[in-house]
Design a protein around this motif. Structure first.
Motif, mmCIF file in Angstrom:
data_model
loop_
_atom_site.group_PDB
_atom_site.id
_atom_site.type_symbol
_atom_site.label_atom_id
_atom_site.label_comp_id
_atom_site.label_asym_id
_atom_site.label_seq_id
_atom_site.Cartn_x
_atom_site.Cartn_y
_atom_site.Cartn_z
ATOM 1 N N SER A 177 0.819 -1.205 0.000
ATOM 2 C CA SER A 177 0.000 0.000 0.000
ATOM 3 C C SER A 177 0.854 1.256 0.000
ATOM 4 N N THR A 178 0.384 2.246 -0.751
ATOM 5 C CA THR A 178 0.985 3.583 -0.730
ATOM 6 C C THR A 178 0.096 4.479 0.122
ATOM 7 N N PRO A 179 0.532 4.859 1.328
ATOM 8 C CA PRO A 179 -0.322 5.668 2.202
ATOM 9 C C PRO A 179 -0.169 7.157 1.933
ATOM 10 N N LEU A 180 -1.279 7.874 2.075
ATOM 11 C CA LEU A 180 -1.293 9.333 2.011
ATOM 12 C C LEU A 180 -1.988 9.832 3.274
ATOM 13 N N GLN A 181 -1.304 10.665 4.034
ATOM 14 C CA GLN A 181 -1.882 11.146 5.287
ATOM 15 C C GLN A 181 -1.971 12.664 5.280
ATOM 16 N N THR A 182 -3.073 13.174 5.812
ATOM 17 C CA THR A 182 -3.290 14.613 5.876
ATOM 18 C C THR A 182 -3.076 15.118 7.299
ATOM 19 N N GLU A 183 -3.126 16.424 7.460
ATOM 20 C CA GLU A 183 -3.007 17.039 8.782
ATOM 21 C C GLU A 183 -4.371 17.291 9.402
ATOM 22 N N SER A 184 -5.428 16.816 8.749
ATOM 23 C CA SER A 184 -6.783 16.929 9.324
ATOM 24 C C SER A 184 -7.566 15.703 8.884
ATOM 25 N N ASP A 185 -8.713 15.897 8.219
ATOM 26 C CA ASP A 185 -9.476 14.750 7.721
ATOM 27 C C ASP A 185 -8.988 14.376 6.322
ATOM 28 N N VAL A 186 -9.430 13.231 5.820
ATOM 29 C CA VAL A 186 -8.896 12.744 4.550
ATOM 30 C C VAL A 186 -9.284 13.634 3.380
ATOM 31 N N SER A 187 -10.370 14.392 3.498
ATOM 32 C CA SER A 187 -10.790 15.262 2.398
ATOM 33 C C SER A 187 -9.852 16.446 2.191
ATOM 34 N N ALA A 188 -8.918 16.651 3.129
ATOM 35 C CA ALA A 188 -7.912 17.690 2.946
ATOM 36 C C ALA A 188 -6.883 17.300 1.884
ATOM 37 N N LEU A 189 -6.901 16.030 1.468
ATOM 38 C CA LEU A 189 -5.957 15.580 0.450
ATOM 39 C C LEU A 189 -6.327 16.171 -0.907
ATOM 40 N N ASP A 190 -5.358 16.787 -1.548
ATOM 41 C CA ASP A 190 -5.574 17.401 -2.855
ATOM 42 C C ASP A 190 -5.899 16.326 -3.891
ATOM 43 N N PRO A 191 -6.996 16.465 -4.641
ATOM 44 C CA PRO A 191 -7.369 15.428 -5.609
ATOM 45 C C PRO A 191 -6.338 15.226 -6.711
ATOM 46 N N ASP A 192 -5.634 16.300 -7.102
ATOM 47 C CA ASP A 192 -4.583 16.139 -8.112
ATOM 48 C C ASP A 192 -3.442 15.277 -7.566
ATOM 49 N N GLU A 193 -3.102 15.480 -6.280
ATOM 50 C CA GLU A 193 -2.051 14.664 -5.662
ATOM 51 C C GLU A 193 -2.481 13.197 -5.592
ATOM 52 N N LEU A 194 -3.742 12.972 -5.259
ATOM 53 C CA LEU A 194 -4.231 11.599 -5.198
ATOM 54 C C LEU A 194 -4.175 10.951 -6.578
ATOM 55 N N ALA A 195 -4.584 11.678 -7.618
ATOM 56 C CA ALA A 195 -4.531 11.137 -8.975
ATOM 57 C C ALA A 195 -3.096 10.817 -9.385
ATOM 58 N N GLU A 196 -2.179 11.699 -9.043
ATOM 59 C CA GLU A 196 -0.758 11.457 -9.363
ATOM 60 C C GLU A 196 -0.236 10.218 -8.651
ATOM 61 N N THR A 197 -0.670 10.030 -7.415
ATOM 62 C CA THR A 197 -0.231 8.869 -6.649
ATOM 63 C C THR A 197 -0.804 7.586 -7.240
#
Length: 376
Positions: free
Chosen positions: A343-363
């Motif tokens: 798994s490739t984890p992505l963690q935010t400094e608040s809730d998961v919706s703080a994750l930028d959608p472009d960053e998620l797509a790139e990942t």
């Protein structure tokens, strides 16, 4: 004013069984937990559980190890989370081929998750259905109150071993803890480095799809996305923007099928994606329509699973499918994942919706490139 040394030593001795995992290689955070909790509170809970065991006459029935030929009833009580159950019992994978049979008694709401299991011979959701005479020993998951009540009421005379014993509170890697405890209690003799390498959430491997489901899937490779969530902080709100960015980045050979999974709480998110327009992507939704086992089968056939920390994520990690997983603040990925999860984890400094959608797509694109064998 600091407490006298003899009191602090005594408190340490009373809090240790509840906060320290006795296997050095298992990740857990006792110090973080004790910064939030009073040592007196933790010690009181530990003493209360010991007292309940002693007063019920059960303390004298505890054994530390289970013989290879013993007929075992494993009791998992007091929890209702699919993710917790999958991780907490993943160590049973070490018992494949064991001489003595193992059956499971579990909370009724979780019974379907383990039906058809290849380690448990039988799975019960009602203790009244279980004949104590069929077993030599009970294995308790932990000393929580619902489990202790079941033991005392239905299986009082049987000896028992306990996997997690008095441990309670600190965040921990439940998958690692399960393998370590099973290795110990069942006297398997595996070294810690081997256990670390083998640690992975476990459910029976199933990839064959029912024809009615297979006919609805996109042709070719696809991504499996987990919609919705029980907790808002673990529920991603920008799937449309993420898929739009993935659509722009799409190249021939990448999965163009998008399969939406999840329970009914993801229906609105799924509906929004079905109504969106994409150039290259075909979106299919099974949200609220499948059993967990069928959702697992779909994930097993996907090129990549993408979703937030939750039950479906842990189910995904029982398959060979790699993943991109989203974590909110305060949920360390190293306590939820193991290397074999891929798994490739992505963690935010608040809730998961703080994750930028472009960053998620790139990942997602990068994860697909890292697992070319899944692009079929």
């Amino acid at each position: 004013m600091p407490l006298p040394r003899f009191i602090t030593r005594r408190l340490d001795a009373l809090t240790e069984p509840s906060t320290r995992i006795p296997y050095a290689w298992v990740y857990h955070e006792p110090d973080v937990f004790m910064q939030r909790k009073s040592a007196f509170t933790v010690a009181k809970k530990y003493l209360h559980r010991r007292l309940r065991l002693a007063m019920s006459g059960q303390l004298r029935h505890e054994v530390r190890h289970v013989a290879p030929q013993a007929r075992v009833l494993w009791i998992y009580g007091g929890k209702h989370s699919v993710g917790d159950a999958v991780m907490d019992m993943s160590g049973r994978a070490l018992l494949r081929g064991r001489e003595g049979p193992i059956d499971l008694l579990i909370t009724p709401g979780l019974k379907a998750v383990f039906e058809g299991d290849d380690i448990f011979r039988r799975v019960y959701g009602d203790p009244a259905e279980v004949n104590p005479a069929d077993y030599d020993v009970v294995v308790l998951q932990e000393f929580n109150y619902p489990t202790l009540r079941l033991k005392r009421k239905f299986f009082a005379a049987l000896p028992f071993a306990c996997l997690f014993r008095y441990f309670h509170g600190p965040d921990r890697n439940q998958t690692q803890f399960s393998l370590a405890a099973v290795n110990d209690v069942f006297s398997l003799g595996l070294a810690s480095d081997e256990l670390f390498a083998r640690a992975k959430p476990y459910l029976r491997e199933e990839s064959d799809l029912p024809p009615t489901i297979a006919q609805q899937l996109p042709s070719g490779a696809f991504l499996a996305l987990a919609m919705g969530g029980v907790e808002p902080r673990r529920t991603y709100a920008h799937w449309r923007e993420c898929l739009q960015a993935y659509d722009v980045a799409y190249q021939p050979g990448m999965p163009n099928g998008i399969v939406l999974l999840g329970s009914g709480n993801g229906a609105d998110a799924a509906k929004a994606l079905l109504g969106a327009t994409f150039v290259n992507l075909r979106v299919v939704s099974f949200v609220g329509e499948l059993t967990l086992r069928d959702a697992k089968r779909i994930i097993a056939n996907a090129s990549l699973f993408v979703g937030a920390d939750g039950g479906l994520m842990h189910v995904a990690h029982t398959t060979a499918t790699p993943s991109v997983t989203l974590f909110a603040k305060g949920e360390p990925p190293y306590l939820r994942l193991t290397p074999r999860c891929q798994s490739t984890p992505l963690q935010t400094e608040s809730d998961v919706s703080a994750l930028d959608p472009d960053e998620l797509a790139e990942t997602i694109v990068a994860a697909l490139a890292s697992h070319p064998q899944r692009l079929r």
